[in-house]
Design a protein around this motif. Structure first.
Motif, PDB file in Angstrom:
ATOM      1  N   ARG A 103      61.173  21.230   1.674  1.00  0.00           N
ATOM      2  CA  ARG A 103      60.028  20.932   2.132  1.00  0.00           C
ATOM      3  C   ARG A 103      59.270  19.572   1.729  1.00  0.00           C
ATOM      4  NH1 ARG A 103      57.937  26.310  -0.009  1.00  0.00           N
ATOM      5  NH2 ARG A 103      57.050  25.060  -1.375  1.00  0.00           N
ATOM      6  N   LEU A 104      60.229  19.001   0.814  1.00  0.00           N
ATOM      7  CA  LEU A 104      59.827  17.335   0.336  1.00  0.00           C
ATOM      8  C   LEU A 104      59.834  16.489   1.309  1.00  0.00           C
ATOM      9  CD1 LEU A 104      58.843  15.476  -1.881  1.00  0.00           C
ATOM     10  CD2 LEU A 104      61.607  15.202  -2.280  1.00  0.00           C
ATOM     11  N   ASP A 105      58.749  15.820   1.632  1.00  0.00           N
ATOM     12  CA  ASP A 105      58.534  14.726   2.719  1.00  0.00           C
ATOM     13  C   ASP A 105      58.999  13.352   1.890  1.00  0.00           C
ATOM     14  OD1 ASP A 105      57.811  12.927   4.761  1.00  0.00           O
ATOM     15  OD2 ASP A 105      55.746  13.367   4.818  1.00  0.00           O
ATOM     16  N   LYS A 106      60.369  12.916   2.467  1.00  0.00           N
ATOM     17  CA  LYS A 106      60.764  11.849   1.813  1.00  0.00           C
ATOM     18  C   LYS A 106      59.897  10.512   2.068  1.00  0.00           C
ATOM     19  CE  LYS A 106      65.563  13.610   1.236  1.00  0.00           C
ATOM     20  NZ  LYS A 106      66.698  13.363   1.395  1.00  0.00           N
ATOM     21  N   SER A 107      59.214  10.571   3.208  1.00  0.00           N
ATOM     22  CA  SER A 107      58.551   9.368   3.599  1.00  0.00           C
ATOM     23  C   SER A 107      57.385   9.128   2.648  1.00  0.00           C
ATOM     24  CB  SER A 107      57.908   9.688   5.176  1.00  0.00           C
ATOM     25  OG  SER A 107      56.813  10.741   4.938  1.00  0.00           O
ATOM     26  N   LEU A 108      57.335  10.191   1.808  1.00  0.00           N
ATOM     27  CA  LEU A 108      56.011   9.605   0.689  1.00  0.00           C
ATOM     28  C   LEU A 108      56.663   8.964  -0.519  1.00  0.00           C
ATOM     29  CD1 LEU A 108      54.544  13.206   0.237  1.00  0.00           C
ATOM     30  CD2 LEU A 108      53.542  11.352   1.842  1.00  0.00           C
ATOM     31  N   LEU A 109      58.117   8.854  -0.576  1.00  0.00           N
ATOM     32  CA  LEU A 109      58.731   8.130  -1.557  1.00  0.00           C
ATOM     33  C   LEU A 109      58.817   6.683  -1.135  1.00  0.00           C
ATOM     34  CD1 LEU A 109      61.530  10.636  -2.291  1.00  0.00           C
ATOM     35  CD2 LEU A 109      59.579  10.401  -3.495  1.00  0.00           C
ATOM     36  N   ASN A 110      58.716   5.667  -2.222  1.00  0.00           N
ATOM     37  CA  ASN A 110      59.034   4.323  -1.656  1.00  0.00           C
ATOM     38  C   ASN A 110      60.651   4.072  -1.768  1.00  0.00           C
ATOM     39  OD1 ASN A 110      59.998   3.588  -4.361  1.00  0.00           O
ATOM     40  ND2 ASN A 110      57.898   3.173  -5.079  1.00  0.00           N
ATOM     41  N   ALA A 111      60.849   3.017  -1.283  1.00  0.00           N
ATOM     42  CA  ALA A 111      62.442   2.832  -1.046  1.00  0.00           C
ATOM     43  C   ALA A 111      63.160   2.927  -2.374  1.00  0.00           C
ATOM     44  CB  ALA A 111      62.596   1.364  -0.828  1.00  0.00           C
ATOM     45  N   GLU A 112      62.796   2.580  -3.449  1.00  0.00           N
ATOM     46  CA  GLU A 112      63.467   2.752  -4.736  1.00  0.00           C
ATOM     47  C   GLU A 112      63.547   4.098  -5.373  1.00  0.00           C
ATOM     48  OE1 GLU A 112      63.250   1.453  -9.604  1.00  0.00           O
ATOM     49  OE2 GLU A 112      62.182   0.312  -7.904  1.00  0.00           O
ATOM     50  N   GLN A 113      62.347   4.987  -5.149  1.00  0.00           N
ATOM     51  CA  GLN A 113      62.099   6.298  -5.333  1.00  0.00           C
ATOM     52  C   GLN A 113      63.203   7.068  -4.609  1.00  0.00           C
ATOM     53  OE1 GLN A 113      58.160   6.945  -4.901  1.00  0.00           O
ATOM     54  NE2 GLN A 113      57.414   6.023  -6.983  1.00  0.00           N
ATOM     55  N   LYS A 114      63.222   6.607  -3.196  1.00  0.00           N
ATOM     56  CA  LYS A 114      63.939   7.576  -2.315  1.00  0.00           C
ATOM     57  C   LYS A 114      65.443   7.511  -2.671  1.00  0.00           C
ATOM     58  CE  LYS A 114      64.862   8.377   2.708  1.00  0.00           C
ATOM     59  NZ  LYS A 114      66.197   8.318   2.514  1.00  0.00           N
TER      60      LYS A 114
END
Length: 206
Positions: A103-114
């Motif tokens: 369910r995690l929306d990866k668009s909420l992560l910045n580039a480094e976090q993703k």
């Protein structure tokens, strides 16, 4: 004579350093009291005396924070189930971890976090799947590996609560294994009631 003395020396040293139970009932009781005393000393250590781990990403989307809270709660449910020798509960909680990850929306992560999360996601999914489908000893082996991945995840994003990093020196042929816990009380998920208090608090996340 020398061989006999060497034998007794080895036995004495083994008794002093091992967390293992002895089959003799009286010795079991004595060793249990000793382990309980060790646990009481550990539990009396104040948080200020435990090394605090610095969280890597201090600014994350609130939805990611909520995701981490749900992940750690499901992980702790797996840990507590193994502590209680509850195979089915461990499988159920592990399945919930997999659902949470999906369910995690990866668009909420910045580039480094993703990039960081992508590097750990597959491992967590693999161990969650193994725990959800196998017997308890197999669950424990994968829980030890899942715990390492969860440690990295919590170190990166935090847990939204105080979490302790514990270590058991005996598991995995004395190579040792770690786990995360919501309490400083040592409750060993690898040995459960066989060696419940075998372990130590290594670090703390806040």
């Amino acid at each position: 004579m020398k061989k006999s003395m060497l034998f007794f020396i080895i036995i004495a040293v083994t008794t002093m350093v091992s967390c293992n139970n002895n089959s003799n009932a009286n010795e079991d009781h004595s060793k249990m009291d000793h382990r309980d005393s060790i646990s009481e000393v550990q539990n009396s250590v104040a948080d200020k005396d435990v090394k605090t781990v610095v969280i890597r990403y201090t600014s994350v989307d609130p939805a990611v924070t909520a995701f981490m809270k749900e992940m750690i709660q499901n992980y702790l449910a797996v840990k507590n189930a193994l502590t209680e020798n509850n195979e089915s509960a461990a499988a159920s909680a592990s399945g919930k971890m997999a659902t949470t990850m999906n369910r995690l929306d990866k668009s909420l992560l910045n580039a480094e976090q993703k990039k960081f999360y992508d590097g750990i996601e597959a491992e967590l999914e693999k161990h969650a799947e193994h725990i959800s489908k196998n017997k308890i000893e197999h669950q424990r082996r994968h829980f030890s590996m899942m715990s390492e991945s969860m440690y990295d995840l919590v170190k990166a994003f935090g847990a939204g609560m105080t979490i302790y990093h514990d270590h058991c020196p005996m598991y995995n042929d004395n190579e040792g294994a770690m786990w995360l816990s919501e309490t400083k009380d040592i409750r060993n998920p690898y040995y459960a009631d066989k060696m419940m208090t075998c372990g130590s608090v290594e670090e703390m996340f806040k």
